[in-house]
Enzyme design. Structure first.
Site, short mmCIF file in Angstrom:
data_model
loop_
_atom_site.label_atom_id
_atom_site.label_comp_id
_atom_site.label_asym_id
_atom_site.label_seq_id
_atom_site.Cartn_x
_atom_site.Cartn_y
_atom_site.Cartn_z
N ASP A 10 32.35 -31.24 -30.38
CA ASP A 10 30.93 -31.06 -30.66
C ASP A 10 30.13 -30.45 -29.52
O ASP A 10 28.91 -30.45 -29.55
CB ASP A 10 30.31 -32.42 -31.03
CG ASP A 10 28.99 -32.28 -31.78
OD1 ASP A 10 28.83 -31.29 -32.52
OD2 ASP A 10 28.13 -33.14 -31.61
N HIS A 213 26.66 -33.63 -23.81
CA HIS A 213 26.19 -32.38 -24.39
C HIS A 213 24.86 -32.49 -25.13
O HIS A 213 24.26 -31.45 -25.42
CB HIS A 213 27.26 -31.80 -25.33
CG HIS A 213 27.43 -32.56 -26.62
ND1 HIS A 213 28.35 -33.57 -26.76
CD2 HIS A 213 26.82 -32.44 -27.81
CE1 HIS A 213 28.29 -34.05 -27.99
NE2 HIS A 213 27.37 -33.39 -28.65
#
Length: 690
Positions: A10, A213
């Protein structure tokens, strides 16, 4: 337990040096599915070799099921075969079943469905066979059936994600790097100094937590943002304290300049952890200027500027040069001119209308795509789906040119001249200060909604490709938008520098804390601020201070030395007050790389070995890389150490069996190591000392 695969389903794109970093950590395989979200072009492969900047490669897979939240349904199994892009080579694919994103993982129902699908596949050829196994088993089988990956296609360079395009983090990284360097030197030369393995490890873990992230790019809810800021607020002072302790050990009679009243015999000692020869203007306290003989300039608010100079060992002082060509700033009506020895910049009508290289009498500003002149540009920013995550290509067609409402002279030699422009729009106010060596300081009080603020500079440079900094290297991107992949890469996530060069001349933009760059045609842009409303409705609202530099140069980027100038701009020196001629332990160890073919080699990190405490050893770890993309040879010279052994290690500091022995000798107390690096190669040297 050792992990053999990198599992990143992801993350918002993958840097071109990641294959090399993975291989240096003993990782052979890589998995993602994120590129299936691309909104302009389609990534062409499911299973492939990913080749990095230096030529390292990892066997990679991107599941054709296009999800890490599969529910183990039959249509997902069928998709894994019908959407597989490399069936001519391999018919295997991964199905990631479970409720991801903190959803609890797999359920008993999913496991029961897989069990039933296994039975059904034995009787129905339209249902693909499925089995539950480890990811490493899947990759091992793919490697075995593809001749070690030789029959698979290859993808070179970064894996660019086309959807989620994205001071504390960078400040934390550099402070920790510098603390490790100076603490290493202190631990080798001061028997009372204890290298802070535990404290550094704790701070690094929190710094890396903030690099998750959805934290680093600002795509988290406000609670997460508040937590991240709290971590920085707690950990950065701790890292600075470790740095101060190390510097105090190296220079035991020195003091940090802030708030310290020097004796008349004291002088300023400058230390540079990157060991770059430099001459630049720095800000000091008024009490220092009263005691040290150097060239100074007084600014409003009792701020004092001085001229600093360091050598290639990273040690220097304040200086008073024999001759100084003073920069100047003048204003006449609506025309404002900033001049130094090399360049003349003009602001007229609230915009940067002229930038002249005085040596060549060459005008550097020329109307380009999306910008007629230099300055601020404000864009409408309304993504289709993911507000804080996405910057859509159509926002480039929704621009407003922002002019300075007023411009004034805020400094005028002998060391610095400055023009400060004020721009007010919406609920925001931005002050932009242009300094005489083309440094730009920005103070923004930002309160916009769904707006994107950028700095644009159309230049008289024409080239088919621009160069951008990345982790341990450089990448190139086309300056045109001919194809869909070209169009999708309108924003480049870059580190420290972007450069547009033609034969004989070029211009670079450099910033320590901004990472979004673009070059379209001859227009260079730096992304500065955004204002999404989800998931954090107050994203980026408030005051911001940051800087960037415009760096014209002779020659193309690699031959010009502008990369070193960008390193100097983005990495500060540390200033200490100490008795004259007193360097303490600081001068006992020096590190340098010499040789006519060594220009691209940079020693980036110096630290103590991670296992020194456990093994009872004393070792120094030096991490270096070739940063210009060509073969490099040279000699690494290290003084002040008594070596026992030298060896090449991986990034986990384990011996590398596939590397030749280190070629080195001890020459009059100086360790001399032969270096041979391929383009963009990353190498780590361990020196065990007495």
């Amino acid at each position: 337990m050792r992990c053999r695969e990198a599992w990143l389903p992801d993350t918002f794109g993958y840097a071109s040096q990641l294959p090399q970093i993975l291989r240096l950590a003993g990782i052979e395989y890589f998995f993602t599915q994120k590129l299936s979200w691309n909104n302009i072009s389609v990534f062409p492969y499911s299973t492939f070799n990913w080749i990095g900047l230096d030529g390292s490669q990892v066997l990679s897979h991107m599941t054709p099921v296009d999800s890490y939240n599969s529910q183990a349904d039959v249509d997902e199994l069928v998709k894994g075969t019908t959407k597989h892009k490399n069936l001519e080579v391999t018919d295997q694919a991964l199905l990631l079943f479970g409720n991801g994103d903190g959803g609890g993982g797999s359920t008993s129902l999913m496991l029961e469905k897989i069990d039933r699908l296994q039975s059904a596949a034995a009787l129905n050829s339209e249902i693909p066979p499925v089995t539950v196994a480890k990811a490493s088993d899947f990759f091992d089988q793919v490697r075995e059936t593809t001749e070690g990956g030789a029959t698979l296609p290859s993808w070179r360079g970064e894996l660019y994600f086309e959807l989620h395009r994205g001071k504390g983090n960078r400040k934390m990284e550099t402070t920790l790097r510098d603390a490790e360097y100076f603490a290493t030197l202190a631990s080798l030369h001061d028997s009372k100094f204890r290298y802070p393995w535990g404290e550094l490890g704790d701070i690094w873990r929190d710094a890396l937590l903030n690099q998750f992230h959805d934290v680093l790019p600002g795509t988290s809810i406000k609670m997460v943002v508040d937590d991240a800021l709290e971590i920085y607020g707690q950990r950065l002072p701790q890292a600075e304290k470790l740095l101060e302790s190390a510097l105090s050990s190296l220079l035991p009679v020195s003091k940090a300049m802030n708030g310290f009243t020097p004796d008349s015999a004291d002088t300023v000692i400058l230390v540079d952890p990157l060991r770059l020869a430099r001459q630049q203007v720095i800000e000091i306290g008024t009490h220092v200027a009263d005691a040290v003989d150097a060239l100074y300039q007084t600014l409003p608010g009792d701020r004092i500027l001085a001229l600093a100079q360091t050598n290639d060992a990273g040690i220097g002082s304040l200086v008073r040069p024999q001759a100084v060509s003073s920069p100047s700033a003048t204003t006449s009506g609506d025309k404002h001119v900033l001049t130094n020895t090399h360049f003349q910049l003009t602001i007229e009508g609230g915009r940067l209308t002229s930038l002249i290289d005085l040596g060549l009498q060459r005008e550097l500003i020329l109307e380009g795509p999306r910008a007629k002149t230099g300055g601020l540009m404000l864009y409408e920013d309304l993504p289709l789906a993911y507000d804080a995550w996405d910057a859509e290509i159509y926002h480039l067609d929704c621009a407003t040119t922002i002019n300075f409402d007023s411009v004034e002279v805020t400094a005028n030699g002998p060391l610095r001249a400055s023009l400060t422009g004020r721009a007010q729009f919406g609920d925001s106010e931005v002050f932009v200060t242009q300094r005489s060596w083309l440094r730009v300081d920005v103070h923004a009080d930002w309160h916009e909604t769904h707006k994107f603020l950028k700095f644009a500079l159309p230049v008289d440079i024409h080239a088919p490709n621009a160069t951008f900094g990345t982790q341990y290297g450089l990448i190139e991107r086309p300056t045109h938008r001919n194809t869909k992949p070209d169009q999708a890469k309108f924003e480049v996530c870059a580190h420290m520098i972007t450069d547009l060069s033609e034969a004989g001349y070029g211009i670079a933009l450099s910033s320590a804390h901004k990472y979004g760059y673009s070059v379209e045609g001859n227009t260079m842009q730096l992304s500065m601020l955004r204002s999404a409303t989800a998931p954090d409705p107050e994203q980026d609202r408030g005051e911001h201070d940051f800087s960037f530099a415009v760096m014209p140069h002779m020659g193309r980027m690699l031959e010009s030395g502008v990369y070193g100038d960008a390193l100097r701009f983005t990495n500060d020196v540390y200033a200490r007050m100490a008795p004259a001629e007193h360097l303490g332990n600081l001068g006992k160890t020096s590190i340098s790389v010499t040789g006519p073919q060594a220009k691209g080699i940079l020693v980036d990190n110096v630290k103590r070995g991670e296992d020194d405490q456990k093994l009872g050893t004393r070792s120094v770890i030096l991490r270096m890389f070739e940063g210009q993309g060509g073969r490099a040879t040279g000699t690494l010279r290290i003084s002040g150490l008594r070596p026992v052994s030298l060896s090449w290690v991986n990034i986990l500091e384990e011996d590398m069996t596939d590397e030749p022995e280190v070629l080195w000798e001890l020459n009059e107390g100086v360790i001399e190591v032969d270096l041979k690096l391929r383009g963009f190669e990353l190498k780590t040297l361990r020196i065990v000392v007495e």
